[in-house]
Write a protein that holds these residues in place. Structure first.
Motif, mmCIF file in Angstrom:
data_model
loop_
_atom_site.group_PDB
_atom_site.id
_atom_site.type_symbol
_atom_site.label_atom_id
_atom_site.label_comp_id
_atom_site.label_asym_id
_atom_site.label_seq_id
_atom_site.Cartn_x
_atom_site.Cartn_y
_atom_site.Cartn_z
ATOM 1 N N SER A 1 0.861 -1.176 0.000
ATOM 2 C CA SER A 1 0.000 0.000 0.000
ATOM 3 C C SER A 1 0.900 1.230 0.000
ATOM 4 C CB SER A 1 -0.908 -0.009 1.236
ATOM 5 O OG SER A 1 -1.705 1.158 1.274
ATOM 6 N N VAL A 2 0.671 2.144 -0.943
ATOM 7 C CA VAL A 2 1.547 3.303 -1.115
ATOM 8 C C VAL A 2 0.702 4.577 -1.258
ATOM 9 C CG1 VAL A 2 3.434 1.976 -2.153
ATOM 10 C CG2 VAL A 2 1.651 2.941 -3.630
ATOM 11 N N TYR A 3 1.391 5.689 -1.393
ATOM 12 C CA TYR A 3 0.737 6.982 -1.660
ATOM 13 C C TYR A 3 -0.276 7.305 -0.563
ATOM 14 C CZ TYR A 3 -0.036 10.679 -5.139
ATOM 15 O OH TYR A 3 -0.071 11.879 -5.824
ATOM 16 N N ARG A 4 0.223 7.188 0.687
ATOM 17 C CA ARG A 4 -0.582 7.460 1.872
ATOM 18 C C ARG A 4 -1.796 6.540 1.971
ATOM 19 N NH1 ARG A 4 -2.890 12.439 2.139
ATOM 20 N NH2 ARG A 4 -2.731 12.483 4.403
ATOM 21 N N GLY A 5 -1.663 5.328 1.447
ATOM 22 C CA GLY A 5 -2.736 4.362 1.522
ATOM 23 C C GLY A 5 -3.785 4.472 0.434
#
Length: 244
Positions: free
Chosen positions: A229-233
């Motif tokens: 999970s990336v980009y602040r979720g």
């Protein structure tokens, strides 16, 4: 719900990617989460054997293509981007790289098959039609064992949350007036992100959980090597290998 009305509503809610292109790279320059994604991709390229052929599908303004062209100067790279505004920015940005070619077709119309060593698709799949079929199209482009580097926006684009986050960062880095200036310059980004959220809510753009995108990738013919999970979720990052 009336199906005809639903389809009509979906057709009317689409981001203006050419308008987005005019300010898109402010995201690259000033959004630390975007910078983290770029560094992550650069690190990924440095861990794999140099690809002979790379496709950047929905490559936008060419930020990932630029990294690939710089890290892999011997690779043949094709940036596939149907929006004329995005493609124009990319061509200007990448004019110094001789190993990059451009194709203005949408993925479903791109007829190359079975030869790529690496396919990149970052924050593009969710806005394409019939995303599960598009995942199969991405598989079609790869040789068996080739890699897919996929980042996709899966959760609702909470514009207010992003504005708070970015303004706090910009204020710390550039002061109040500097933050206000950058926000004014990037006002088109906020406008288009609001449209993306509306399109997500109407079902025109794909939203998914981590499990749902993993399942779709597996069904399309990929083995998942890594998922985060990336980009602040808000987004999911998957590194996949094309099955035989």
């Amino acid at each position: 719900m009336n199906l005809t009305l639903s389809k009509s509503a979906k057709a009317l809610v689409r981001a203006d990617w050419s308008a987005y292109a005019t300010a898109y790279d402010l995201l690259s320059e000033h959004n630390p989460e975007y910078q983290t994604l770029l560094r992550e991709f650069e690190g990924f390229l440095e861990t794999i054997e140099t690809p002979g052929l790379i496709y950047d599908i929905g490559g936008g303004t060419g930020n990932y293509t630029e990294i690939a062209a710089r890290i892999c100067p011997e690779s043949e790279i094709k940036l596939v981007e149907p929006d004329v505004g995005m493609l124009g920015v990319a061509q200007a940005k990448l004019s110094g790289h001789d190993n990059v070619e451009y194709d203005p077709r949408a993925l479903e119309d791109f007829d190359a098959s079975g030869t790529a060593d690496l396919v990149i698709c970052v924050h593009a799949l969710y806005a394409m039609p019939d995303q599960r079929q598009r995942l199969k199209d991405l598989r079609r482009l790869l040789r068996p064992g080739g890699r897919l580097y996929l980042v996709d926006l899966g959760r609702y684009m909470n514009v207010a949350d992003w504005r708070r986050y970015l303004f706090a960062h910009l204020k710390q880095e550039h002061g109040l007036f500097g933050a206000l200036r950058i926000f004014w310059q990037g006002r088109e980004i906020a406008k288009q992100n609001a449209t993306i959220l509306e399109a997500q809510k109407k079902g025109a753009y794909w939203t998914h959980t981590e499990a749902e995108i993993a399942s779709a990738a597996t069904e399309a013919g990929f083995d998942i090597i890594r998922q985060d999970s990336v980009y602040r979720g808000y987004s999911d990052l998957l590194v996949c290998r094309a099955t035989s």
